[in-house]
Scaffold this motif. Structure first.
Motif, PDB file in Angstrom:
ATOM      1  N   GLY A 109       0.779  -1.233   0.000  1.00 20.59           N
ATOM      2  CA  GLY A 109       0.000   0.000   0.000  1.00 20.59           C
ATOM      3  C   GLY A 109       0.807   1.277   0.000  1.00 20.59           C
ATOM      4  N   THR A 110       2.094   1.197  -0.309  1.00 21.48           N
ATOM      5  CA  THR A 110       2.946   2.388  -0.187  1.00 21.48           C
ATOM      6  C   THR A 110       3.455   2.927  -1.529  1.00 21.48           C
ATOM      7  OG1 THR A 110       4.948   1.056   0.115  1.00 21.48           O
ATOM      8  CG2 THR A 110       3.701   1.656   2.102  1.00 21.48           C
ATOM      9  N   ALA A 111       3.172   2.250  -2.643  1.00 20.85           N
ATOM     10  CA  ALA A 111       3.702   2.690  -3.946  1.00 20.85           C
ATOM     11  C   ALA A 111       2.627   3.445  -4.714  1.00 20.85           C
ATOM     12  CB  ALA A 111       4.197   1.488  -4.747  1.00 20.85           C
ATOM     13  N   TRP A 112       2.686   4.762  -4.653  1.00 21.81           N
ATOM     14  CA  TRP A 112       1.724   5.624  -5.334  1.00 21.81           C
ATOM     15  C   TRP A 112       2.467   6.666  -6.164  1.00 21.81           C
ATOM     16  CZ3 TRP A 112      -3.650   5.107  -4.618  1.00 21.81           C
ATOM     17  CH2 TRP A 112      -4.027   4.198  -3.620  1.00 21.81           C
ATOM     18  N   THR A 113       1.969   6.935  -7.353  1.00 24.53           N
ATOM     19  CA  THR A 113       2.411   8.097  -8.127  1.00 24.53           C
ATOM     20  C   THR A 113       1.506   9.256  -7.740  1.00 24.53           C
ATOM     21  OG1 THR A 113       3.147   6.727  -9.979  1.00 24.53           O
ATOM     22  CG2 THR A 113       2.723   9.063 -10.432  1.00 24.53           C
ATOM     23  N   TYR A 114       2.099  10.407  -7.412  1.00 27.63           N
ATOM     24  CA  TYR A 114       1.260  11.489  -6.898  1.00 27.63           C
ATOM     25  C   TYR A 114       1.672  12.840  -7.482  1.00 27.63           C
ATOM     26  CZ  TYR A 114       5.134  12.676  -3.770  1.00 27.63           C
ATOM     27  OH  TYR A 114       6.369  13.045  -3.276  1.00 27.63           O
ATOM     28  N   TRP A 115       0.727  13.758  -7.394  1.00 23.52           N
ATOM     29  CA  TRP A 115       0.931  15.144  -7.814  1.00 23.52           C
ATOM     30  C   TRP A 115       0.409  16.055  -6.706  1.00 23.52           C
ATOM     31  CZ3 TRP A 115      -1.002  11.216 -10.671  1.00 23.52           C
ATOM     32  CH2 TRP A 115      -0.348  10.878 -11.863  1.00 23.52           C
ATOM     33  N   ASN A 116       1.133  17.115  -6.429  1.00 29.47           N
ATOM     34  CA  ASN A 116       0.721  18.087  -5.420  1.00 29.47           C
ATOM     35  C   ASN A 116      -0.029  19.249  -6.073  1.00 29.47           C
ATOM     36  OD1 ASN A 116       1.882  16.632  -3.359  1.00 29.47           O
ATOM     37  ND2 ASN A 116       3.735  17.861  -3.259  1.00 29.47           N
ATOM     38  N   LEU A 117      -1.195  19.552  -5.543  1.00 26.32           N
ATOM     39  CA  LEU A 117      -2.032  20.626  -6.068  1.00 26.32           C
ATOM     40  C   LEU A 117      -2.141  21.708  -4.997  1.00 26.32           C
ATOM     41  CD1 LEU A 117      -4.882  18.425  -7.607  1.00 26.32           C
ATOM     42  CD2 LEU A 117      -2.789  19.228  -8.716  1.00 26.32           C
ATOM     43  N   GLY A 118      -1.154  22.597  -4.963  1.00 25.93           N
ATOM     44  CA  GLY A 118      -1.146  23.679  -3.995  1.00 25.93           C
ATOM     45  C   GLY A 118      -1.928  24.880  -4.483  1.00 25.93           C
ATOM     46  N   PRO A 119      -2.190  25.844  -3.602  1.00 20.77           N
ATOM     47  CA  PRO A 119      -2.970  27.019  -3.995  1.00 20.77           C
ATOM     48  C   PRO A 119      -2.391  27.753  -5.202  1.00 20.77           C
ATOM     49  CG  PRO A 119      -2.731  26.938  -1.615  1.00 20.77           C
ATOM     50  CD  PRO A 119      -1.845  25.860  -2.161  1.00 20.77           C
ATOM     51  N   GLY A 120      -1.056  27.861  -5.278  1.00 19.34           N
ATOM     52  CA  GLY A 120      -0.446  28.606  -6.364  1.00 19.34           C
ATOM     53  C   GLY A 120      -0.722  28.039  -7.736  1.00 19.34           C
ATOM     54  N   VAL A 121      -0.929  26.725  -7.824  1.00 18.51           N
ATOM     55  CA  VAL A 121      -1.230  26.082  -9.100  1.00 18.51           C
ATOM     56  C   VAL A 121      -2.527  26.642  -9.694  1.00 18.51           C
ATOM     57  CG1 VAL A 121      -1.881  23.869 -10.143  1.00 18.51           C
ATOM     58  CG2 VAL A 121       0.008  23.971  -8.514  1.00 18.51           C
ATOM     59  N   PHE A 122      -3.437  27.078  -8.823  1.00 15.74           N
ATOM     60  CA  PHE A 122      -4.734  27.581  -9.256  1.00 15.74           C
ATOM     61  C   PHE A 122      -4.819  29.105  -9.171  1.00 15.74           C
ATOM     62  CE2 PHE A 122      -5.235  23.303  -7.560  1.00 15.74           C
ATOM     63  CZ  PHE A 122      -5.810  22.663  -8.646  1.00 15.74           C
ATOM     64  N   GLY A 123      -3.657  29.767  -9.088  1.00 21.68           N
ATOM     65  CA  GLY A 123      -3.632  31.217  -9.048  1.00 21.68           C
ATOM     66  C   GLY A 123      -4.100  31.814  -7.739  1.00 21.68           C
ATOM     67  N   GLN A 124      -4.073  31.015  -6.665  1.00 19.99           N
ATOM     68  CA  GLN A 124      -4.488  31.500  -5.350  1.00 19.99           C
ATOM     69  C   GLN A 124      -3.260  31.892  -4.525  1.00 19.99           C
ATOM     70  OE1 GLN A 124      -7.582  31.922  -4.453  1.00 19.99           O
ATOM     71  NE2 GLN A 124      -8.806  30.571  -5.746  1.00 19.99           N
ATOM     72  N   PRO A 125      -3.389  32.894  -3.651  1.00 21.87           N
ATOM     73  CA  PRO A 125      -2.251  33.301  -2.829  1.00 21.87           C
ATOM     74  C   PRO A 125      -1.880  32.226  -1.819  1.00 21.87           C
ATOM     75  CG  PRO A 125      -4.248  34.434  -2.128  1.00 21.87           C
ATOM     76  CD  PRO A 125      -4.603  33.702  -3.393  1.00 21.87           C
ATOM     77  N   ALA A 126      -0.619  32.264  -1.390  1.00 20.94           N
ATOM     78  CA  ALA A 126      -0.142  31.333  -0.372  1.00 20.94           C
ATOM     79  C   ALA A 126      -1.017  31.423   0.871  1.00 20.94           C
ATOM     80  CB  ALA A 126       1.315  31.640  -0.022  1.00 20.94           C
ATOM     81  N   GLY A 127      -1.308  30.295   1.457  1.00 19.48           N
ATOM     82  CA  GLY A 127      -2.127  30.265   2.657  1.00 19.48           C
ATOM     83  C   GLY A 127      -3.603  30.065   2.405  1.00 19.48           C
ATOM     84  N   THR A 128      -4.037  30.057   1.134  1.00 22.55           N
ATOM     85  CA  THR A 128      -5.445  29.813   0.829  1.00 22.55           C
ATOM     86  C   THR A 128      -5.804  28.378   1.201  1.00 22.55           C
ATOM     87  OG1 THR A 128      -5.452  31.410  -0.982  1.00 22.55           O
ATOM     88  CG2 THR A 128      -7.184  29.740  -1.003  1.00 22.55           C
ATOM     89  N   GLY A 129      -6.872  28.204   1.935  1.00 21.03           N
ATOM     90  CA  GLY A 129      -7.294  26.881   2.365  1.00 21.03           C
ATOM     91  C   GLY A 129      -8.150  26.176   1.332  1.00 21.03           C
ATOM     92  N   PHE A 130      -7.934  24.865   1.192  1.00 23.95           N
ATOM     93  CA  PHE A 130      -8.796  23.988   0.394  1.00 23.95           C
ATOM     94  C   PHE A 130      -9.421  22.989   1.364  1.00 23.95           C
ATOM     95  CE2 PHE A 130      -6.173  24.166  -3.833  1.00 23.95           C
ATOM     96  CZ  PHE A 130      -6.409  25.525  -3.915  1.00 23.95           C
ATOM     97  N   ASP A 131     -10.732  22.752   1.236  1.00 28.89           N
ATOM     98  CA  ASP A 131     -11.411  21.906   2.214  1.00 28.89           C
ATOM     99  C   ASP A 131     -12.526  21.106   1.548  1.00 28.89           C
ATOM    100  OD1 ASP A 131     -11.981  21.080   4.972  1.00 28.89           O
ATOM    101  OD2 ASP A 131     -13.793  22.297   4.802  1.00 28.89           O
ATOM    102  N   TYR A 132     -12.890  19.992   2.169  1.00 30.48           N
ATOM    103  CA  TYR A 132     -14.051  19.181   1.826  1.00 30.48           C
ATOM    104  C   TYR A 132     -13.998  18.685   0.375  1.00 30.48           C
ATOM    105  CZ  TYR A 132     -18.844  17.531   2.582  1.00 30.48           C
ATOM    106  OH  TYR A 132     -19.961  16.749   2.729  1.00 30.48           O
ATOM    107  N   PRO A 133     -12.982  17.879   0.023  1.00 30.12           N
ATOM    108  CA  PRO A 133     -12.827  17.430  -1.363  1.00 30.12           C
ATOM    109  C   PRO A 133     -13.874  16.400  -1.776  1.00 30.12           C
ATOM    110  CG  PRO A 133     -11.245  16.325   0.045  1.00 30.12           C
ATOM    111  CD  PRO A 133     -11.920  17.368   0.892  1.00 30.12           C
ATOM    112  N   ASP A 134     -14.115  16.334  -3.066  1.00 27.80           N
ATOM    113  CA  ASP A 134     -14.973  15.320  -3.652  1.00 27.80           C
ATOM    114  C   ASP A 134     -14.355  14.872  -4.973  1.00 27.80           C
ATOM    115  OD1 ASP A 134     -17.167  13.625  -3.714  1.00 27.80           O
ATOM    116  OD2 ASP A 134     -18.479  15.072  -4.694  1.00 27.80           O
ATOM    117  N   MET A 135     -14.809  13.723  -5.489  1.00 26.37           N
ATOM    118  CA  MET A 135     -14.244  13.141  -6.694  1.00 26.37           C
ATOM    119  C   MET A 135     -15.334  12.425  -7.472  1.00 26.37           C
ATOM    120  SD  MET A 135     -11.362  10.085  -7.005  1.00 26.37           S
ATOM    121  CE  MET A 135     -10.328  10.839  -5.755  1.00 26.37           C
TER     122      MET A 135
END
Length: 235
Positions: A109-135
């Protein structure tokens, strides 16, 4: 409105009144290829014997303690068309990870390919919170959503529900992913809502506009424009 497009190369709470947010289980689970994978706030587990026994995983050790890190909310789905589990984890932004059933079995369960989606990727300033994800999984695309602006919305933050679209084929390949995303404030009425499931070639989300209307949003595969319209409902 038009989507924004971005490329990346791989390397909330919903409780009953009186329940502490961190105590909410908020479970999610998926099954495929002989593997069952489940998540809840703070923990995850997998089974290779049909759910008779589970091996517990700690997301903070599966993934590095980087700028995204790990907080709490998680969602997982299995996508048969690409034979991949897709795991979305909330931190200082979001982390999206993919693994085949064979990867999970062979790595514990430890081998995953991953990508980080931080606020800056979406043009948001540092410190912007992301919450309650869905898929949600469409015919050719994966759709993600989350509330932008909680627990923090610093100066310049665009607050509301954000929807992101990623080609399934790129997630399967595990290299660069190219994704589109909506303007959160367009969907401010849909804060705290979910995406439609088994959505085919068009994703929908919605939120109440007062007591007598539901604002329904949609984005079709192959289109770079999303739409909304109000539908009257009983007050």
């Amino acid at each position: 409105n038009a989507n924004h497009a971005v490329g990346l190369t791989g390397a909330g709470t919903n409780c009953n009144p009186g329940v502490a947010p961190a105590s909410c289980a908020e479970p999610s689970g998926a099954s495929g290829g002989g593997v069952v994978f489940v998540t809840a706030n703070w923990t995850a587990a997998y089974s290779t014997d049909g759910g008779n026994t589970f091996t517990t995983l700690n997301p903070t050790t599966v993934f590095p303690a980087d700028a995204i890190g790990f907080c709490c909310d998680q969602v997982v789905q299995y996508v048969p068309s690409i034979d991949r589990f897709i795991w979305l984890l909330q931190g200082n932004g979001m982390r999206i990870a993919v693994a085949s059933p064979a990867d999970i079995r062979n790595s514990g369960g430890t081998a995953w390919t991953y990508w980080n989606l931080g606020p800056g990727v979406f043009g948001q300033p540092a410190g912007t919170g992301f919450d309650y994800p869905d898929m949600s999984v469409g015919t050719n695309s994966l759709y993600l959503s989350w509330d932008v602006g909680f627990p923090a919305c610093p100066a310049g933050c665009n607050s509301g529900l954000e929807v992101v679209r990623i080609p399934l084929s790129q997630l399967q390949a595990g290299g660069t992913i190219l994704f589109d995303y909506t303007t959160p404030s367009d969907s401010s009425l849909a804060w705290g809502s979910h995406l439609t499931q088994n959505t085919g070639n068009e994703i929908f989300w919605a939120g109440h506009d007062g007591n007598s209307a539901l604002r329904v949003f949609s984005l079709a595969e192959g289109s770079n424009t999303y739409f909304w319209r109000n539908v009257s409902i009983s007050s």
